[in-house]
Design a protein around this motif. Structure first.
Motif, PDB file in Angstrom:
ATOM      1  N   TRP A  56      -3.211   7.918  -5.492  1.00  0.00           N
ATOM      2  CA  TRP A  56      -3.508   9.409  -5.449  1.00  0.00           C
ATOM      3  C   TRP A  56      -3.383   9.947  -4.416  1.00  0.00           C
ATOM      4  N   GLY A  57      -2.990  11.329  -3.920  1.00  0.00           N
ATOM      5  CA  GLY A  57      -3.332  11.801  -2.831  1.00  0.00           C
ATOM      6  C   GLY A  57      -4.722  12.407  -2.411  1.00  0.00           C
ATOM      7  N   GLN A  58      -4.831  13.006  -1.707  1.00  0.00           N
ATOM      8  CA  GLN A  58      -6.223  13.547  -0.906  1.00  0.00           C
ATOM      9  C   GLN A  58      -6.222  14.834  -1.520  1.00  0.00           C
ATOM     10  N   GLY A  59      -5.501  15.506  -2.063  1.00  0.00           N
ATOM     11  CA  GLY A  59      -5.466  16.769  -2.699  1.00  0.00           C
ATOM     12  C   GLY A  59      -5.324  17.909  -1.730  1.00  0.00           C
ATOM     13  N   THR A  60      -4.747  19.118  -2.225  1.00  0.00           N
ATOM     14  CA  THR A  60      -4.453  20.291  -1.325  1.00  0.00           C
ATOM     15  C   THR A  60      -5.146  21.419  -2.184  1.00  0.00           C
ATOM     16  N   GLN A  61      -5.848  22.234  -1.114  1.00  0.00           N
ATOM     17  CA  GLN A  61      -6.694  23.319  -2.230  1.00  0.00           C
ATOM     18  C   GLN A  61      -5.670  24.522  -2.389  1.00  0.00           C
ATOM     19  N   VAL A  62      -5.667  24.978  -3.499  1.00  0.00           N
ATOM     20  CA  VAL A  62      -5.065  26.266  -3.936  1.00  0.00           C
ATOM     21  C   VAL A  62      -5.865  27.295  -4.492  1.00  0.00           C
ATOM     22  N   THR A  63      -6.042  28.446  -3.832  1.00  0.00           N
ATOM     23  CA  THR A  63      -6.818  29.586  -4.322  1.00  0.00           C
ATOM     24  C   THR A  63      -6.301  30.677  -4.485  1.00  0.00           C
ATOM     25  N   GLN A  97       0.732  -1.363   0.080  1.00  0.00           N
ATOM     26  CA  GLN A  97      -0.004  -0.015  -0.122  1.00  0.00           C
ATOM     27  C   GLN A  97       0.790   1.241  -0.173  1.00  0.00           C
ATOM     28  N   VAL A  98       0.568   2.015  -0.987  1.00  0.00           N
ATOM     29  CA  VAL A  98       1.347   3.529  -0.598  1.00  0.00           C
ATOM     30  C   VAL A  98       0.123   4.531  -0.725  1.00  0.00           C
ATOM     31  N   GLN A  99       0.747   5.508   0.365  1.00  0.00           N
ATOM     32  CA  GLN A  99       0.246   6.665   0.688  1.00  0.00           C
ATOM     33  C   GLN A  99       0.782   7.977  -0.041  1.00  0.00           C
ATOM     34  N   LEU A 100       0.083   9.010  -0.359  1.00  0.00           N
ATOM     35  CA  LEU A 100       0.530  10.276  -0.852  1.00  0.00           C
ATOM     36  C   LEU A 100      -0.028  11.410  -0.078  1.00  0.00           C
ATOM     37  N   VAL A 101       0.605  11.996   0.539  1.00  0.00           N
ATOM     38  CA  VAL A 101       0.156  13.126   1.280  1.00  0.00           C
ATOM     39  C   VAL A 101       0.493  14.533   0.368  1.00  0.00           C
ATOM     40  N   LEU A 128       4.453  13.831  -0.169  1.00  0.00           N
ATOM     41  CA  LEU A 128       5.419  13.057   0.357  1.00  0.00           C
ATOM     42  C   LEU A 128       4.722  11.487   0.312  1.00  0.00           C
ATOM     43  N   ALA A 129       5.397  10.598  -0.344  1.00  0.00           N
ATOM     44  CA  ALA A 129       5.116   9.262  -0.512  1.00  0.00           C
ATOM     45  C   ALA A 129       5.702   8.358   0.816  1.00  0.00           C
ATOM     46  N   SER A 130       4.831   7.490   1.184  1.00  0.00           N
ATOM     47  CA  SER A 130       5.256   6.555   2.351  1.00  0.00           C
ATOM     48  C   SER A 130       4.583   5.127   1.903  1.00  0.00           C
ATOM     49  N   GLY A 131       4.779   4.221   2.738  1.00  0.00           N
ATOM     50  CA  GLY A 131       4.397   2.783   2.526  1.00  0.00           C
ATOM     51  C   GLY A 131       5.422   1.811   1.995  1.00  0.00           C
ATOM     52  N   ARG A 132       4.636   0.995   1.345  1.00  0.00           N
ATOM     53  CA  ARG A 132       5.541  -0.183   0.680  1.00  0.00           C
ATOM     54  C   ARG A 132       6.022   0.443  -0.796  1.00  0.00           C
ATOM     55  N   ILE A 133       6.909   1.173  -0.576  1.00  0.00           N
ATOM     56  CA  ILE A 133       7.082   1.944  -2.090  1.00  0.00           C
ATOM     57  C   ILE A 133       8.769   2.071  -2.225  1.00  0.00           C
ATOM     58  N   THR A 134       9.195   1.936  -3.294  1.00  0.00           N
ATOM     59  CA  THR A 134      10.491   2.261  -3.712  1.00  0.00           C
ATOM     60  C   THR A 134      10.080   3.577  -4.650  1.00  0.00           C
ATOM     61  N   PHE A 135      10.303   4.629  -4.085  1.00  0.00           N
ATOM     62  CA  PHE A 135       9.834   5.759  -4.711  1.00  0.00           C
ATOM     63  C   PHE A 135      10.398   6.201  -6.104  1.00  0.00           C
ATOM     64  N   SER A 136      11.660   5.672  -6.360  1.00  0.00           N
ATOM     65  CA  SER A 136      12.180   5.815  -7.471  1.00  0.00           C
ATOM     66  C   SER A 136      11.827   5.056  -8.634  1.00  0.00           C
ATOM     67  N   ASN A 137      11.210   4.119  -8.228  1.00  0.00           N
ATOM     68  CA  ASN A 137      10.392   3.230  -9.299  1.00  0.00           C
ATOM     69  C   ASN A 137       9.235   3.877 -10.035  1.00  0.00           C
ATOM     70  N   TYR A 138       8.781   4.769  -9.280  1.00  0.00           N
ATOM     71  CA  TYR A 138       7.347   5.556  -9.736  1.00  0.00           C
ATOM     72  C   TYR A 138       7.683   7.058 -10.575  1.00  0.00           C
ATOM     73  N   ASN A 139       6.894   7.139 -11.539  1.00  0.00           N
ATOM     74  CA  ASN A 139       6.892   8.468 -12.263  1.00  0.00           C
ATOM     75  C   ASN A 139       5.517   9.023 -11.453  1.00  0.00           C
TER      76      ASN A 139
END
Length: 131
Positions: free
Chosen positions: A121-128, A1-5, A23-34
């Protein structure tokens, strides 16, 4: 499982700047992901903003943000960042971080633009951006 925040969103005046991070966390080798940023404004579909390949050597930008936004990544820290400058009211949206686990040796623009290709996918962050 991968979490993106995502973090760093907020309210800014037109012409201002913001820096988003993911920030990515969980069972991830980050350099394997575009990685990519998408955004979604109220009443509109989610749209591609910018993407970066696993090594950081290839980037793609939506025409609407070229010259104003810059993506970067730090594989040692499992993070990507989006520096946004000269912000416009039309940049107002929820910004989402996304990860693509493709093992292909090439990273095409058609793949980068296609949100269906992203596994996490992450949960998103609002930009106004106010005018």
């Amino acid at each position: 499982q991968v979490q993106l925040v995502e973090s760093g969103g907020g309210l800014v005046q037109a012409g201002g700047s913001l820096r988003l991070s993911c920030l990515a966390s969980g069972r991830i080798t980050f350099s394997n992901y575009n990685m990519a940023w998408f955004r979604q404004a109220p009443g509109k579909e989610r749209e591609f903003v910018v993407a970066i390949s696993r090594s950081g050597g290839t980037t793609y930008y939506a025409e609407s943000v070229k010259g104003r936004f810059t993506i970067s990544r730090d594989n040692a820290k499992n993070t990507i960042s989006l520096q946004m400058s000269s912000l416009k009211p039309e940049d107002t949206a929820v910004y989402y971080c996304a990860a693509d686990s493709s093992t292909s040796s090439t990273y095409s623009s058609s793949r980068a633009y296609n949100l269906a290709r992203y596994d996490y996918w992450g949960q998103g962050t609002q930009v106004t951006v106010s005018s």
